[in-house]
Design a protein around this motif. Structure first.
Motif, short mmCIF file in Angstrom:
data_model
loop_
_atom_site.label_atom_id
_atom_site.label_comp_id
_atom_site.label_asym_id
_atom_site.label_seq_id
_atom_site.Cartn_x
_atom_site.Cartn_y
_atom_site.Cartn_z
N LYS A 21 -9.13 -2.31 -4.72
CA LYS A 21 -8.35 -3.33 -4.29
C LYS A 21 -8.20 -4.50 -5.44
N ARG A 24 -2.83 -5.39 -8.55
CA ARG A 24 -1.99 -6.48 -8.74
C ARG A 24 -0.49 -6.36 -9.27
N GLN A 126 2.88 -6.46 11.07
CA GLN A 126 1.44 -6.21 11.77
C GLN A 126 1.58 -6.06 13.22
N LYS A 132 -6.02 -2.31 7.82
CA LYS A 132 -6.29 -3.58 6.96
C LYS A 132 -5.99 -3.04 5.56
N ASP A 133 -6.08 -2.00 5.24
CA ASP A 133 -5.77 -1.69 3.70
C ASP A 133 -4.31 -1.53 3.58
N THR A 134 -3.55 -1.11 4.36
CA THR A 134 -2.07 -0.94 4.35
C THR A 134 -1.53 -2.27 4.33
N LEU A 135 -1.82 -3.13 5.40
CA LEU A 135 -1.54 -4.59 5.36
C LEU A 135 -1.71 -5.31 4.13
N TRP A 136 -2.93 -5.00 3.57
CA TRP A 136 -3.20 -5.89 2.18
C TRP A 136 -2.39 -5.51 1.13
N LEU A 137 -1.79 -4.04 1.20
CA LEU A 137 -1.10 -3.72 -0.06
C LEU A 137 -0.03 -4.07 0.35
N GLU A 139 1.18 -6.91 1.92
CA GLU A 139 1.29 -8.29 1.56
C GLU A 139 1.24 -8.60 0.06
N GLU A 140 0.66 -7.71 -0.76
CA GLU A 140 0.70 -7.77 -2.16
C GLU A 140 1.98 -7.63 -2.81
N GLU A 143 4.34 -10.50 -1.45
CA GLU A 143 4.34 -11.87 -2.20
C GLU A 143 4.38 -11.84 -3.73
#
Length: 315
Positions: A21, A24, A126, A132-137, A139-140, A143
Motif C-alpha cells: 500500500k 501512489r 461501496q 477494503k484493499d480494492t476500495l483503497w485502490l 479511492e487512490e 482522488e
C-alpha cells in the motif's frame, strides 16, 4: 519505451507498491484534442495506465450485470453503431412503424466528466464492493485527479484520458438509468455517456419529464443538464444522435461529420504525398471513413468520397 526497457523490474515494483500500500497514483500530462470539439485530455504515466487496465478487467464484470441494455458507451458488444440501431428500432416501435407521430426528448449533461462527485462515486462503488484493499485502490485512482469544479469541501472530476474514467462514468450514470427505467418507467430510452434520448408519442409528457430529470440529477448526482442541449423534436423532422440523423424512412450522416471526413481524408493524402504516411496507412484511413458511411443510406456519398480520393491522389 523506458518502462518496457525494464519491464519485469517495473511490473514487480508496481506489485510490491500495491501489496504494501505504498502505491501512489502519479501526476498527469495534459493536452487538448479536437474531435471535433475541443477536449482537455489528461494522460497518466505508463505504470498507472497498466494499473487502470487491470482495475477495469477486475471491476467491470462486477458492475456490468447491473447496467441496462440500452447504455452503449465503453461496453463490450455495444458502441455507437449498436446505439444508433437500437435508437432506430425504438423510433419504429414508438411510431408504430411510422404510422403515427412520435417525439424525442434529447439531453446532454453539462461538463459531465468534470462534474462527477468523488464522494458520491465512491459511495455507489461501496454498495457492491466490500473488499477494503480494492476500495483503497479505487479511492487512490479517483482522488488522483480534481477538475476546476473541485473546492476545499468537494473533490470533483475524472480525467477523460483514463480507461477507468469510462467505467466510473457508467457506474455513476447507472443510477440515473435505473431512475429512468424503474422510477419513471420509461420504455424507450438510450444513453451514450452523457447524451441520452427518450421517445414517446406525447410531446407534453416529455416536457413534464424535464423538471423530474433535472431534480434527480441535481439532488442525487450533483449534475446539471446543459441548458442549450435540451430539445424535443418530432421524429419526422429527423433526430441527430451519435453522429447520424435518423428519419422515418432513412438514416443520413450528420453534415458536420461528412465535411470532417472529406477534410481529414484530404489531409491524409497530403501526408502520403509528403512521405509522412505509407500507402497502406492511407488506404486504411479511407476504409475507416467508408466504414462510417455503411451505417447510413449514403450510396451517393460513398461514391463521391471514392472519386474525390482518387482525384486528390492523382493530382
Amino acid at each position: 519505451m523506458r518502462f518496457e526497457w525494464k519491464l519485469e523490474e517495473n511490473i514487480f515494483q508496481l506489485h510490491r507498491d500495491l501489496k504494501s500500500k505504498k502505491y501512489r497514483h502519479g501526476s498527469y500530462g495534459a493536452f487538448y484534442i479536437h474531435d471535433p470539439k475541443q477536449r482537455h485530455i489528461h494522460k497518466a504515466t505508463v505504470g498507472d495506465r497498466i494499473l487502470h487496465h487491470a482495475i477495469f478487467f477486475v471491476v467491470n464484470p462486477v458492475f456490468e450485470p447491473t447496467f441496462i441494455a440500452h447504455s452503449f458507451s465503453c461496453r463490450i458488444g455495444k458502441g455507437t453503431h449498436k446505439g444508433v440501431d437500437s435508437f432506430a428500432s425504438m423510433l419504429s416501435s414508438g411510431s408504430r412503424n411510422n404510422s403515427r407521430n412520435c417525439f424525442v426528448l434529447k439531453c446532454d449533461i453539462k461538463k459531465f466528466f468534470d462534474a462527477i462527485d468523488h464522494n458520491i462515486l465512491l459511495g455507489i462503488i461501496q454498495k457492491r464492493i466490500k473488499d477494503k484493499d480494492t476500495l483503497w485502490l479505487l479511492e487512490e485512482v479517483v482522488e488522483s485527479f480534481g477538475s476546476s469544479q473541485s473546492n476545499i469541501f468537494q473533490r470533483k472530476g475524472v480525467p477523460i484520458g483514463n480507461l477507468t474514467s469510462q467505467l466510473f462514468a457508467n457506474i455513476y450514470l447507472n443510477e440515473f438509468d435505473q431512475f429512468i427505467k424503474h422510477d419513471l418507467k420509461i420504455k424507450h430510452y438510450c444513453r451514450y455517456t452523457d447524451d441520452f434520448v427518450i421517445i414517446f408519442d406525447n410531446q407534453s409528457y416529455l416536457a413534464e419529464l424535464i423538471p423530474k430529470i433535472k431534480s434527480f440529477l441535481t439532488m442525487d448526482l450533483q449534475l446539471e443538464l446543459h441548458p442549450k442541449k435540451v430539445s424535443i423534436r418530432k421524429f419526422r423532422q429527423g433526430i441527430d444522435f451519435l453522429g447520424y440523423v435518423t428519419l422515418p424512412h432513412h438514416r443520413a450522416l450528420r453534415s458536420k461529420t461528412k465535411h470532417r471526413i472529406f477534410k481529414k481524408l484530404e489531409v491524409r493524402i497530403r501526408e502520403y504525398h509528403s512521405g509522412v504516411i505509407s500507402r497502406q496507412t492511407l488506404e486504411q484511413s479511407l476504409q475507416s471513413y467508408l466504414g462510417v458511411l455503411i451505417h447510413a443510406d449514403t450510396h451517393q456519398l460513398t461514391q463521391q468520397l471514392k472519386n474525390q480520393f482518387w482525384f486528390w491522389l492523382n493530382e
